[in-house]
Design an enzyme around this catalytic site. Sequence first.
Site, PDB file in Angstrom:
ATOM      1  N   ARG A 187      -2.257  -9.032   3.474  1.00 30.85           N
ATOM      2  CA  ARG A 187      -2.191  -7.567   3.608  1.00 30.85           C
ATOM      3  C   ARG A 187      -3.575  -6.927   3.566  1.00 30.85           C
ATOM      4  O   ARG A 187      -3.733  -5.797   3.095  1.00 30.85           O
ATOM      5  CB  ARG A 187      -1.300  -6.941   2.535  1.00 30.85           C
ATOM      6  CG  ARG A 187       0.064  -7.561   2.390  1.00 30.85           C
ATOM      7  CD  ARG A 187       0.737  -7.796   3.700  1.00 30.85           C
ATOM      8  NE  ARG A 187       2.044  -8.443   3.554  1.00 30.85           N
ATOM      9  CZ  ARG A 187       2.773  -8.815   4.598  1.00 30.85           C
ATOM     10  NH1 ARG A 187       2.314  -8.665   5.829  1.00 30.85           N
ATOM     11  NH2 ARG A 187       3.939  -9.378   4.420  1.00 30.85           N
ATOM     12  N   GLU A 310      10.140 -14.151  -4.229  1.00 32.83           N
ATOM     13  CA  GLU A 310       9.803 -14.509  -2.856  1.00 32.83           C
ATOM     14  C   GLU A 310       9.306 -15.950  -2.739  1.00 32.83           C
ATOM     15  O   GLU A 310       8.290 -16.233  -2.121  1.00 32.83           O
ATOM     16  CB  GLU A 310       8.744 -13.547  -2.298  1.00 32.83           C
ATOM     17  CG  GLU A 310       9.228 -12.111  -2.240  1.00 32.83           C
ATOM     18  CD  GLU A 310       8.238 -11.138  -1.613  1.00 32.83           C
ATOM     19  OE1 GLU A 310       7.025 -11.368  -1.719  1.00 32.83           O
ATOM     20  OE2 GLU A 310       8.691 -10.141  -1.033  1.00 32.83           O
ATOM     21  N   ARG A 343       4.676 -10.020 -13.436  1.00 30.21           N
ATOM     22  CA  ARG A 343       5.188  -9.045 -12.469  1.00 30.21           C
ATOM     23  C   ARG A 343       6.711  -8.931 -12.462  1.00 30.21           C
ATOM     24  O   ARG A 343       7.428  -9.929 -12.623  1.00 30.21           O
ATOM     25  CB  ARG A 343       4.702  -9.404 -11.065  1.00 30.21           C
ATOM     26  CG  ARG A 343       3.215  -9.217 -10.926  1.00 30.21           C
ATOM     27  CD  ARG A 343       2.761  -9.634  -9.548  1.00 30.21           C
ATOM     28  NE  ARG A 343       2.710  -8.573  -8.585  1.00 30.21           N
ATOM     29  CZ  ARG A 343       3.186  -8.659  -7.355  1.00 30.21           C
ATOM     30  NH1 ARG A 343       3.818  -9.735  -6.942  1.00 30.21           N
ATOM     31  NH2 ARG A 343       3.049  -7.660  -6.517  1.00 30.21           N
ATOM     32  N   ASP A 384       9.301  -1.460  -2.385  1.00 31.98           N
ATOM     33  CA  ASP A 384       8.044  -2.127  -2.077  1.00 31.98           C
ATOM     34  C   ASP A 384       6.995  -1.221  -1.439  1.00 31.98           C
ATOM     35  O   ASP A 384       6.789  -1.289  -0.230  1.00 31.98           O
ATOM     36  CB  ASP A 384       8.318  -3.318  -1.150  1.00 31.98           C
ATOM     37  CG  ASP A 384       7.133  -4.266  -1.086  1.00 31.98           C
ATOM     38  OD1 ASP A 384       6.158  -4.020  -1.807  1.00 31.98           O
ATOM     39  OD2 ASP A 384       7.199  -5.245  -0.319  1.00 31.98           O
ATOM     40  N   GLU A 412      -0.528  -1.589   3.580  1.00 30.63           N
ATOM     41  CA  GLU A 412       0.425  -2.488   4.240  1.00 30.63           C
ATOM     42  C   GLU A 412       1.508  -1.720   4.999  1.00 30.63           C
ATOM     43  O   GLU A 412       1.860  -2.088   6.113  1.00 30.63           O
ATOM     44  CB  GLU A 412       1.070  -3.385   3.170  1.00 30.63           C
ATOM     45  CG  GLU A 412       2.157  -4.276   3.725  1.00 30.63           C
ATOM     46  CD  GLU A 412       2.823  -5.152   2.667  1.00 30.63           C
ATOM     47  OE1 GLU A 412       2.439  -5.059   1.483  1.00 30.63           O
ATOM     48  OE2 GLU A 412       3.720  -5.927   3.031  1.00 30.63           O
ATOM     49  N   TRP A 562      15.823  -8.372   3.743  1.00 31.53           N
ATOM     50  CA  TRP A 562      14.562  -8.272   4.482  1.00 31.53           C
ATOM     51  C   TRP A 562      14.744  -7.456   5.767  1.00 31.53           C
ATOM     52  O   TRP A 562      13.781  -7.101   6.430  1.00 31.53           O
ATOM     53  CB  TRP A 562      14.025  -9.672   4.836  1.00 31.53           C
ATOM     54  CG  TRP A 562      13.379 -10.375   3.666  1.00 31.53           C
ATOM     55  CD1 TRP A 562      13.063  -9.809   2.462  1.00 31.53           C
ATOM     56  CD2 TRP A 562      12.966 -11.736   3.594  1.00 31.53           C
ATOM     57  NE1 TRP A 562      12.493 -10.740   1.639  1.00 31.53           N
ATOM     58  CE2 TRP A 562      12.417 -11.940   2.312  1.00 31.53           C
ATOM     59  CE3 TRP A 562      13.005 -12.810   4.484  1.00 31.53           C
ATOM     60  CZ2 TRP A 562      11.912 -13.165   1.889  1.00 31.53           C
ATOM     61  CZ3 TRP A 562      12.504 -14.040   4.067  1.00 31.53           C
ATOM     62  CH2 TRP A 562      11.958 -14.213   2.781  1.00 31.53           C
TER      63      TRP A 562
HETATM   64  C1  BDP Z   1       5.037  -7.334  -0.367  1.00 31.17           C
HETATM   65  C2  BDP Z   1       4.119  -8.013   0.586  1.00 31.17           C
HETATM   66  C3  BDP Z   1       3.870  -9.459   0.275  1.00 31.17           C
HETATM   67  C4  BDP Z   1       3.529  -9.607  -1.195  1.00 31.17           C
HETATM   68  C5  BDP Z   1       4.620  -8.988  -2.052  1.00 31.17           C
HETATM   69  C6  BDP Z   1       4.253  -8.981  -3.531  1.00 31.17           C
HETATM   70  O1  BDP Z   1       4.663  -7.912   1.886  1.00 31.17           O
HETATM   71  O2  BDP Z   1       2.834  -9.912   1.108  1.00 31.17           O
HETATM   72  O3  BDP Z   1       3.369 -10.938  -1.530  1.00 31.17           O
HETATM   73  O4  BDP Z   1       4.802  -7.656  -1.692  1.00 31.17           O
HETATM   74  O5  BDP Z   1       3.897  -7.919  -4.015  1.00 31.17           O
HETATM   75  O6  BDP Z   1       4.745  -5.969  -0.266  1.00 31.17           O
HETATM   76  O7  BDP Z   1       4.360  -9.992  -4.202  1.00 31.17           O
END
Ligand code: BDP
Length: 724
Positions: A187, A310, A343, A384, A412, A562
């Site tokens: 990003r 993720e 996190r 997000d 982003e 997604w």
């Molecule tokens: C999302 C992004 C991704 C990040 C994720 C995160 O698309 O690239 O890894 O958040 O914060 O916004 O872990």
Amino acid sequence: MTNSVRSLLIFLCVFFSLKSYSDNGYDLWLKYQKIENKALLNTYKNTLNSISFTGNTATLNAAKEEIVRGLSGLLNHEYTISKAVASTNALIIATKEHIDSQFTEQLKNDFTQLKKNGFIIKSITKKNRKYTIITSNDELGVLYGVFNFLRLIQTHKSINDLHIVDAPTIDIRLLNHWDNLDRTVERGYAGESIWNWHKLPDFIDQRYIDYARANASIGINGTVLTNVNSNALILTPQYMEKVTALANVFRPYGIKVYLTARFSAPIEIGGLSTADPLHKEVQQWWNDKAKEIYSQIPDFGGFLVKANSEGQPGPQNYGRNHVDGAKMLATAVAPYGGIVMWRAFVYSEHDTDDRAKQAYTEFVPFDGQFPDNVIIQVKNGAIDFQPREPFHPMFGAMPKTNVMMEFQITQEYLGFSTHLVFLPKLYQEVLSSDTYVKGKGTTVANVIDGSLHTKKITAMAGVANIGSDFNWTGHPFAQANWYGFGRLAWNPHLSAKEIADEWLRSTFSNKDEFVEPMTDLLINSRETVVNYMTPLGLHHIMDTNHHYGPGPWVSNLSRPEWNPVYYHKADSLGIGFNRSTDGSNAVSQYSKELKTIYNNLESCPEELLLWFHHVPWNYKLKNGDTLWNNMALTYQKGVNEVAQMEATWKMMEPYVDNQRFQEVNMLLKIQLKEANWWKNACMLYFQQYANLPFPNGMEKPTKSLKYYQSLKFPFAPGIRPQWD
Ligand code: BDP
């Protein structure tokens, strides 16, 4: 004159004339340009006849260098520094213990109020002699005081009668770099990572020092060097040597280094067969690792962890929970004063519940169970980093747990580095949101700064927008987002307008004809991007993976949450995600007052309408017009506002150097093109469901929906590497 001498002279002339008209942005807001206004210049010079500076440590030397650099640039005057205090009009800089005793009495009260790393800047008159004092209990406070003082002059404030006592409100103020070891930046839209791992530890790029200066100037005191999607190699001796070199550069500026810890590191680089946090051998591995790190970096800040999110490994891979995982790492760093930032950005493809609810559901039951040196890092909104989200309901919901804010500085979802968007406005909106947790007036900022519920640690992180581009951030105006993040981390109660004003003056010009229209432009730019991307509470309708441009039609991704269609839920009846009590019930994660406000279609703020409700196309909004028409006209408004930004910028030519003027000009053209793209693609797509004509006032798209759907961007910057 020989030909070669002549060519050299021509080259030098061209070089210097270009240089005087152009500015590549490298100096950020620390330009220290000579003050052109003669009267003002003389007032400053008269007040600052000489500098008395005491102290010779790395941090104080950094402060000394900065004041000399700053004042000699701004006042075009060479200062010689000595300890001696001149008879009058002296600037005196020292920590409390070294301040000449004749001033003790006048500073006494200020010192009793002064918090850690805070500073006093005070004008004192004694026997008709005038002094300006910059002091603090600690060295870092002196450095912060120096930067603050220079800011006053850079922004042309009066320094005649100063009495400033200021200190950071939040303990840990840090950047999160999503930088990979191969120098790609997840990003990232401003070139490659500034960390040149290959040349470290022996090659110290001047950028590292300037990075530290820039951060210290806005009070940032920590940096997480590596991506949250982490690579365990950073914890091996080969890389630790490089990290140590960076830590040594940053230390004088009060900036601590942190790393992301890959949960499976004991397996990947430790040769163990498990990373189970309850396994003795695993715990021992982390304890030994921490010991090794602290033997090289005694002030190492600690770890940032993205676990079970993720595809990242975490305690749940072993049937354990977040507390087990965080505890293990916290135990390893505790003996050295380190912390763990854990996190809360978690959501699962196996959970059919609304993604917006999942982090709260998973974390809130653990309130009170995390160790004191753990802080839960929560994104500003529950999905997000969208152009607009309501604040994350976890703020205020974990009174017995340290909870910190994570903002995204890199754009982003807000136009990469080609759109001009002033994010402090977004940050301020979140920070000033009322949680109603202890009645009206308890804001997110009160949660973050620890004033609502007493907290052991307070912190705020921003995902950096910094890269190897000359100007660090790609878009010259994206520097303002780095700057503004730092200022708000120092004091989350500052106003975005004040920040815009400071930044514009320090970075471009102090001329009112420039500062006034440009402050308005910056302040409005945030709403503009919402208008042309995601008006009325729409969210997550960008294209897949790279997140560049619109993609509301995307519906074929393996994980339902997604897909943009999951979020807008457009159908023949209406549009929006029903999160009310008869929908996903996400509203119930907020305090009862907010729940009532959000739950009710009439009282829900219109800018969040489609976040909380599925609304009929013909539903009348407060202005009496239908949802469909409002949507169309808001998209159009966003586009028109960008055109207006372009026109305003054109009028700024007399106040701006040629290079940056042209760059911003071109970027605004791109922004206008892309704003139209968003409007056209989204309106054509949603029209299939609304089945209504575009209202008067909305410019009709000239291309088809098919065309917009066919656009592909395989090499868009910042794409995250293959997920594992
Ligand atoms: C999302 C992004 C991704 C990040 C994720 C995160 O698309 O690239 O890894 O958040 O914060 O916004 O872990």
